[in-house]
Design an enzyme around this catalytic site. Structure first.
Site, PDB file in Angstrom:
ATOM      1  CD  GLU B  57     -64.132   1.930 -46.272  1.00  0.00           C
ATOM      2  OE1 GLU B  57     -64.360   0.705 -46.154  1.00  0.00           O
ATOM      3  OE2 GLU B  57     -64.025   2.709 -45.303  1.00  0.00           O
ATOM      4  CE  LYS B 123     -66.144   3.803 -42.579  1.00  0.00           C
ATOM      5  NZ  LYS B 123     -64.952   2.956 -42.861  1.00  0.00           N
ATOM      6  CB  CYS B 159     -67.153   0.222 -44.543  1.00  0.00           C
ATOM      7  SG  CYS B 159     -66.453  -1.428 -44.239  1.00  0.00           S
TER       8      CYS B 159
END
Lengths: 553, 553
Positions: B57, B123, B159
């Protein structure tokens, strides 16, 4: 009274609806004391004929409460406090509080009347930039809330909600006669003018009067400057509270005229220097008082930063609570000694001269075997600064006063300060004030009285740390006009190297300055807090990594 | 290759699809160097037959970049770096980067192949709690993203997206054969076990294999511990990278079998002490190296905290980069001198004894006229601690090494430390390690070698700051078993006074402890950073106001 998210009832009021705007200081964390303060204010307002009293955003808990919002007993404590307020009758209270239920935690306004919670509004727009971290704690509200009282339909907003166009437009659409917005809006330079502009624009655009209530007082590095006001639907200001002071103002709404009465006398408008100066005074005063210190100690150098800091301390706390210490060493000039003494005398504070020769010599003795014959460098300068820091801290430990530091924003930016030396202390009064502003504030303060409180010579002599013979700040740094201009571009405006150079600054100076800023983050991280006055203050507003590989160009 | 948010193509691959998981350290801010590192790793992976390489990430910028994300030149720099990667051919790269466009700023994964950006994923779930502030910077992604390569449909997550159930369920629904999730997941105790549990649950629930790539290395107070892995659709772990090390692991996906090959040898599983110890080593090493220091100085007291800190420093940097200084005074016992010397000898580090009598006496002389006949109190103790801090800082200034401090979490919690004294330094190795854990880690470290690196006596003697005759920590504080248990409840678990007392602790001791924690916030605010190892570390994870009226009961 009825709470509705739809349309209002249409009763005719017999007389104007009188609002009290409680521009007050509410202490972070002390829920019981804040509730007690609300009781006192509500009772006073009711006795003065108010129908409604409005408290600022999150007033019941104080702002910003930070991770206190995560404590499990929060909901219970808030509930007790609201219950404690339930025996206040005959006045509607709009109370800012954190609302915790099985839907989440909200930044809310409760409508309390005669022992009942008539409704609540959850803030819809949660700021999470600059000094704000509201999305760390709060869930978003989803609905507009309006309530009727004596035939007037009142729409509720909280702070950031007004900075967005939609929420007030939705309130208008749903039939609001007027809007109440509660705020915890921290001071920064020119903030009141941006509030005027915003309120005018929103009021005019929606043809709605707005009551804007802000809190007041210092909390750590933030100062809330009040400036609560009532704006008519045409954008004119009907009432305005003074800045930086606790104040209860009243405004009466005539629902026939659809307008508020107008106050007889407007508060004093503050100059740029005056508002910064007042913010610094309030920030220091509230930090010292709420931390429980009896007074402050400040090291006077004879220079302008400590001179201005001393003035602010005296204005904040009174001369009897300020202890000045002059700590001369070999490189301290005679005029520094004279000027420091003159400042202390003029301001009537306790003044002690404590030469640091023994302390420095003892340290040098101790270090001599380890240093061997290493050449003198900034190490020896830092030893002087740290000896002074140690003396001030020892006095603080012995006598219980808070050490305040005198580093300005220019110095904090480029790291022109000694960690654990002149940076030692609990509150840095000028932390967010550039050196060029320090001069402006010194002149401002001198203008307030017949004779200068800061000797003219302190203002006109070239700045020096006096840590080696004939040292001048200009030996290490660009002149402050240039330095502060570059720093303002880099820090406050977030411009990069190329953009700053394109404004006409020498690339080498820009490079040097920006490198110093980047490489001093470790010092700032351990520095004392200080009052935010700029649009971007060091601390929670500018969060940089310590290990940082960002390249200038 | 095609990118689609709908259904995959159905080509039959000729051979398994080989993935490389780039568990690497990417330095915050240094975009060009990070791109260069990606190039090296991608080339290596391609040469080893990999079809796809996956970076963690935000790897292109490093994590957490904090306010570097607000710099105006960010978009330009990212674009240049992505362009620089465009000449890498014959391998698909999944690159974590910040995506800036007119919709906002996103935490994204780019799919790069043969010079073209084939797609990107934003994300959707932005953590804004604990150490995370992602909503300060990023806008939320709104769409699932899948892409086809050699007949395999790959869904992307970043994540936090995996910690929520919906995103992976949506990928399954939209036809994913497997899921790739890129992470910047910081270490805390037992974190790898919670990752196992999560990955197993998600894989089984959706019957989807998952490739989990984490970064590695220290960034300020965070350590990323790697532990990247590949989980089959039945939840079994097929591949796992070692913890705390840079590592490129390979995993091949057979689309007929719908499963990955299995690695021959699993990495070593780490004990509770081992993983904390390694985190502390990596955290210190990366801070020192990336800050550009040649070595570290540590003050040895003969006690256990500095003994363990010394071990960690040697393990992190090598004995030749660690400088130990013992600074005895009147109250330093003979066994402290012996034990400090023994530790330094055993670990083969530079060792200097620097008695502080002259420094302390010089300071006392300087202060005598100001103190008059005031009784000795903690002021005199603080003077000793500050003289030591000043000596270490002077050595640091003169010779360029970083001063590391030795305060543990118990001390930082209750303020049992001297600001600008033993707290002076740039990195506090044990900041998030309770005293009882310090003992456990010391015993752990001793078990690693034939002979003790920390003398047994250091571990068994009662802890003392040795700042006055016969002083023991137990004079001022509850015994550490009790203290740490109370502190864990209050700090790590956020329990309140009543709840802690209900666990069987004496109310007076709980009250004393909690008051000390609350009233020491000002010390912690100026403390050095240190590696987070617990579930709630001081620093960015626990944000408390300095002025705080919260009442215990």
């Amino acid at each position: 009274m009825s709470t509705t998210e739809q349309h209002p009832h249409n009763n005719q009021p017999l007389q104007p609806l009188k609002f009290a705007l409680a521009q007050s200081h509410f202490r972070v964390g002390d829920i019981a004391a804040n509730a007690e303060k609300m009781r006192t204010l509500a009772t006073q307002a009711r006795d003065n004929g108010a129908d409604v009293i409005i408290f600022p955003e999150l007033a019941l808990l104080g702002y910003p409460p930070e991770d206190l919002l995560l404590r499990p007993s929060l909901a219970e404590r808030i509930k007790s406090a609201l219950t404690a307020l339930s025996d206040i009758s005959d006045i509607v209270m709009i109370v800012g509080y954190p609302h915790v239920d099985y839907h989440g935690t909200f930044n809310s306004a409760a409508i309390l009347h005669n022992g009942q919670q008539k409704g609540f509004y959850h803030k819809q727009n949660l700021p999470n930039y600059g000094v704000f971290d509201e999305r760390r704690y709060f869930d978003k509200g989803r609905n507009q809330v309006l309530f009727d009282y004596q035939g007037v339909t009142i729409g509720l907003l909280i702070c950031e909600d007004l900075w967005i166009e939609e929420p007030i437009a939705a309130l208008k659409e749903q039939g609001a006669d007027l809007v109440v917005t509660i705020n915890a809006s921290p001071f920064e330079t020119d903030k009141q003018n941006s509030r005027y502009a915003l309120l005018r624009e929103r009021a005019r655009a929606q043809q709605l009067p707005i009551i804007y209530v802000n809190c007041v007082g210092g909390q750590d590095d933030l100062v809330f400057d009040g400036g609560s006001m009532v704006v008519q639907s045409d954008g004119r200001i009907a009432h305005e509270a003074p800045r930086f002071l606790e104040h209860l103002i009243y405004a009466s709404y005539d629902s026939d005229q659809k307008s508020f009465d107008t106050q007889a006398r407007s508060p004093l408008s503050l100059s740029a220097e005056a508002e910064i100066y007042q913010a610094l005074v309030v920030g220091l005063r509230d930090y010292v008082n709420h931390s429980g210190f009896e007074g402050v100690i400040v090291g006077l150098s004879g220079g302008i930063d400590s001179a201005l800091t001393l003035c602010i301390a005296v204005d904040a706390l009174g001369a009897d609570k300020v202890y000045a210490v002059m700590m001369p060493y070999e490189y301290t000039s005679q005029i520094s000694l004279e000027d420091a003494q003159a400042q202390a005398r003029r301001l009537n504070v306790s003044y002690t001269v404590c030469p640091i020769h023994d302390a420095v010599n003892g340290m040098r003795h101790t270090l001599a075997p380890l240093f061997n014959d290493a050449k003198p460098d900034t190490t020896e300068e830092n030893i002087q600064a740290r000896a002074r820091g140690m003396i001030l801290m020892a006095l603080s430990n012995k006598f219980g006063h808070l050490v305040i530091t005198t580093g300005n924003k220019s110095e904090m930016a480029v790291g022109y300060a000694t960690l654990y030396g002149d940076m030692a202390g609990g509150f840095d009064v000028l932390k967010d004030v550039y050196k060029t502003q320090v001069y402006a504030l010194a002149n401002y303060r001198n203008r307030l009285e017949e004779t200068d409180v800061i000797p003219e010579r302190v203002i006109t002599r070239p700045p020096s740390a006096e840590l080696r013979p004939d040292q001048k700040d200009a030996d290490s740094l660009p002149d402050y006009d240039t330095l502060d201009a570059i720093l303002t571009h880099y820090i406050d405006e977030d411009l990069g190297f190329d953009e700053i150079v394109s404004q006409g600054f020498a690339p080498a100076i820009v490079r040097q300055t920006l490198r110093l800023v980047d490489s001093s983050e470790y010092k700032r991280r351990q520095s004392a807090i200080g009052t935010k006055v700029s649009h971007k203050a060091f601390g929670r507003e500018r969060r940089y990594p310590l290990v940082n590989g960002w390249r200038l160009e």
